[in-house]
Design a protein around this motif. Structure first.
Motif, PDB file in Angstrom:
ATOM      1  N   PHE A 117       0.835  -1.194   0.000  1.00 47.29           N
ATOM      2  CA  PHE A 117       0.000   0.000   0.000  1.00 47.29           C
ATOM      3  C   PHE A 117       0.874   1.250   0.000  1.00 47.29           C
ATOM      4  O   PHE A 117       0.990   1.964   0.986  1.00 47.29           O
ATOM      5  N   LYS A 118       1.533   1.450  -1.135  1.00 44.70           N
ATOM      6  CA  LYS A 118       2.399   2.606  -1.351  1.00 44.70           C
ATOM      7  C   LYS A 118       1.782   3.403  -2.489  1.00 44.70           C
ATOM      8  O   LYS A 118       1.615   2.874  -3.588  1.00 44.70           O
ATOM      9  N   LYS A 119       1.396   4.663  -2.209  1.00 45.94           N
ATOM     10  CA  LYS A 119       0.664   5.438  -3.212  1.00 45.94           C
ATOM     11  C   LYS A 119       1.135   6.879  -3.275  1.00 45.94           C
ATOM     12  O   LYS A 119       1.593   7.457  -2.299  1.00 45.94           O
ATOM     13  N   VAL A 120       0.943   7.450  -4.479  1.00 44.65           N
ATOM     14  CA  VAL A 120       1.215   8.859  -4.755  1.00 44.65           C
ATOM     15  C   VAL A 120      -0.117   9.504  -5.134  1.00 44.65           C
ATOM     16  O   VAL A 120      -0.873   8.952  -5.937  1.00 44.65           O
ATOM     17  N   PHE A 121      -0.392  10.667  -4.551  1.00 48.97           N
ATOM     18  CA  PHE A 121      -1.627  11.402  -4.825  1.00 48.97           C
ATOM     19  C   PHE A 121      -1.267  12.777  -5.372  1.00 48.97           C
ATOM     20  O   PHE A 121      -0.683  13.597  -4.657  1.00 48.97           O
ATOM     21  N   ILE A 122      -1.601  13.015  -6.640  1.00 49.43           N
ATOM     22  CA  ILE A 122      -1.337  14.292  -7.290  1.00 49.43           C
ATOM     23  C   ILE A 122      -2.678  14.971  -7.564  1.00 49.43           C
ATOM     24  O   ILE A 122      -3.598  14.342  -8.099  1.00 49.43           O
ATOM     25  N   ASN A 123      -2.766  16.257  -7.223  1.00 48.23           N
ATOM     26  CA  ASN A 123      -3.982  17.062  -7.415  1.00 48.23           C
ATOM     27  C   ASN A 123      -5.236  16.356  -6.884  1.00 48.23           C
ATOM     28  O   ASN A 123      -6.264  16.313  -7.552  1.00 48.23           O
ATOM     29  N   PRO A 124      -5.173  15.817  -5.670  1.00 43.77           N
ATOM     30  CA  PRO A 124      -6.332  15.097  -5.145  1.00 43.77           C
ATOM     31  C   PRO A 124      -7.475  16.035  -4.743  1.00 43.77           C
ATOM     32  O   PRO A 124      -7.246  17.201  -4.410  1.00 43.77           O
ATOM     33  N   THR A 125      -8.665  15.481  -4.790  1.00 48.05           N
ATOM     34  CA  THR A 125      -9.862  16.171  -4.316  1.00 48.05           C
ATOM     35  C   THR A 125     -10.686  15.163  -3.541  1.00 48.05           C
ATOM     36  O   THR A 125     -10.950  14.062  -4.048  1.00 48.05           O
ATOM     37  N   ILE A 126     -11.076  15.513  -2.330  1.00 50.47           N
ATOM     38  CA  ILE A 126     -11.973  14.634  -1.587  1.00 50.47           C
ATOM     39  C   ILE A 126     -13.373  14.835  -2.144  1.00 50.47           C
ATOM     40  O   ILE A 126     -13.894  15.953  -2.174  1.00 50.47           O
ATOM     41  N   VAL A 127     -13.963  13.734  -2.614  1.00 54.55           N
ATOM     42  CA  VAL A 127     -15.298  13.753  -3.204  1.00 54.55           C
ATOM     43  C   VAL A 127     -16.351  13.644  -2.104  1.00 54.55           C
ATOM     44  O   VAL A 127     -17.383  14.320  -2.147  1.00 54.55           O
ATOM     45  N   GLU A 128     -16.053  12.783  -1.112  1.00 54.69           N
ATOM     46  CA  GLU A 128     -17.038  12.548  -0.059  1.00 54.69           C
ATOM     47  C   GLU A 128     -16.366  11.935   1.169  1.00 54.69           C
ATOM     48  O   GLU A 128     -15.443  11.131   1.049  1.00 54.69           O
ATOM     49  N   GLU A 129     -16.834  12.346   2.335  1.00 53.91           N
ATOM     50  CA  GLU A 129     -16.443  11.724   3.597  1.00 53.91           C
ATOM     51  C   GLU A 129     -17.730  11.256   4.254  1.00 53.91           C
ATOM     52  O   GLU A 129     -18.663  12.036   4.404  1.00 53.91           O
ATOM     53  N   THR A 130     -17.788   9.960   4.609  1.00 59.44           N
ATOM     54  CA  THR A 130     -19.019   9.397   5.153  1.00 59.44           C
ATOM     55  C   THR A 130     -18.717   8.523   6.367  1.00 59.44           C
ATOM     56  O   THR A 130     -17.566   8.198   6.648  1.00 59.44           O
ATOM     57  N   GLY A 131     -19.786   8.131   7.027  1.00 61.49           N
ATOM     58  CA  GLY A 131     -19.653   7.223   8.169  1.00 61.49           C
ATOM     59  C   GLY A 131     -19.540   7.990   9.471  1.00 61.49           C
ATOM     60  O   GLY A 131     -19.467   9.221   9.505  1.00 61.49           O
ATOM     61  N   ASP A 132     -19.520   7.218  10.542  1.00 63.48           N
ATOM     62  CA  ASP A 132     -19.403   7.804  11.873  1.00 63.48           C
ATOM     63  C   ASP A 132     -18.014   8.380  12.072  1.00 63.48           C
ATOM     64  O   ASP A 132     -17.034   7.912  11.492  1.00 63.48           O
ATOM     65  N   LEU A 133     -17.930   9.383  12.930  1.00 68.42           N
ATOM     66  CA  LEU A 133     -16.630   9.910  13.330  1.00 68.42           C
ATOM     67  C   LEU A 133     -15.984   8.905  14.275  1.00 68.42           C
ATOM     68  O   LEU A 133     -16.652   8.354  15.138  1.00 68.42           O
ATOM     69  N   TRP A 134     -14.706   8.640  14.073  1.00 69.28           N
ATOM     70  CA  TRP A 134     -13.999   7.753  14.987  1.00 69.28           C
ATOM     71  C   TRP A 134     -12.672   8.394  15.365  1.00 69.28           C
ATOM     72  O   TRP A 134     -12.064   9.112  14.595  1.00 69.28           O
ATOM     73  N   SER A 135     -12.285   8.137  16.579  1.00 64.68           N
ATOM     74  CA  SER A 135     -11.110   8.742  17.169  1.00 64.68           C
ATOM     75  C   SER A 135      -9.889   7.869  16.947  1.00 64.68           C
ATOM     76  O   SER A 135      -9.972   6.639  17.016  1.00 64.68           O
ATOM     77  N   PHE A 136      -8.752   8.514  16.693  1.00 63.31           N
ATOM     78  CA  PHE A 136      -7.493   7.805  16.497  1.00 63.31           C
ATOM     79  C   PHE A 136      -6.375   8.739  16.938  1.00 63.31           C
ATOM     80  O   PHE A 136      -6.433   9.946  16.701  1.00 63.31           O
TER      81      PHE A 136
END
Length: 187
Positions: free
Chosen positions: A73-92
């Motif tokens: 799980f090694k990834k590069v993100f160029i010009n990313p845009t978050i489309v949607e955030e869903t689900g319950d809030l969870w603490s970390f």
């Protein structure tokens, strides 16, 4: 090449980053240097503003041979845009290479759908959950000019202010190179 990581207090960390084009100079070298820098600091993610570049680019590597979903799980993100955030809030409990020695429980949505280009300029739109979603949301915040401590309440922020000031001044010891915005100049 291992680059210095910009410390808390530098204005680049509070600025919304700009998109880049396919002809961005030396992009593949930059990506390789970002991974080297991240690994050297024992991180799992690094955004371009953390090395002083206000561009919409971040890298993550949460490879874990013991976890099937994170085998590679090694990834590069160029010009990313978050489309949607869903689900319950969870603490970390989150930390940040630009804010060493401070960790705080941060609440984020369970799932994130993100649109981005990879290092080969292939477009992707994917949904992530769990640790992957968490790291992506954290790094995405960096290119939006936000830090994980911005999600803390005023009382908690006041309680860590002296630590933040010490980081900004460079009055800390870290096992990787950093650039401190208000460090006293050595003569």
């Amino acid at each position: 090449m291992k680059l210095p990581i910009v410390a808390y207090g530098d204005p680049v960390l509070k600025k919304r980053a700009a998109e880049i084009s396919e002809d961005y100079p030396n992009l593949s070298d930059l990506i390789e240097n970002m991974f080297d820098t991240m690994y050297n600091a024992s991180g799992v993610g690094l955004a371009a503003p953390q090395i002083g570049l206000s561009i919409r680019l971040f890298v993550i590597d949460i490879t874990d041979k013991d976890e099937p979903e994170f085998q590679d799980f090694k990834k590069v993100f160029i010009n990313p845009t978050i489309v949607e955030e869903t689900g319950d809030l969870w603490s970390f409990n989150e930390g940040c290479l630009s804010i060493p020695d401070i960790r705080e429980d941060i609440k984020r949505p369970e799932h994130v759908t993100i649109s981005y280009y990879d290092e080969n300029w292939q477009h992707h739109q994917e949904t992530y959950s769990g640790l992957a979603g968490r790291v992506i949301q954290h790094e995405y915040d960096h290119i939006e000019g936000k830090l994980f401590i911005d999600k803390l309440g005023p009382l908690r922020k006041a309680m860590i202010k002296s630590k933040l000031d010490s980081i900004s001044r460079g009055s800390i010891k870290v096992p990787y190179r950093m650039k401190f915005p208000t460090a006293a100049k050595k003569r």
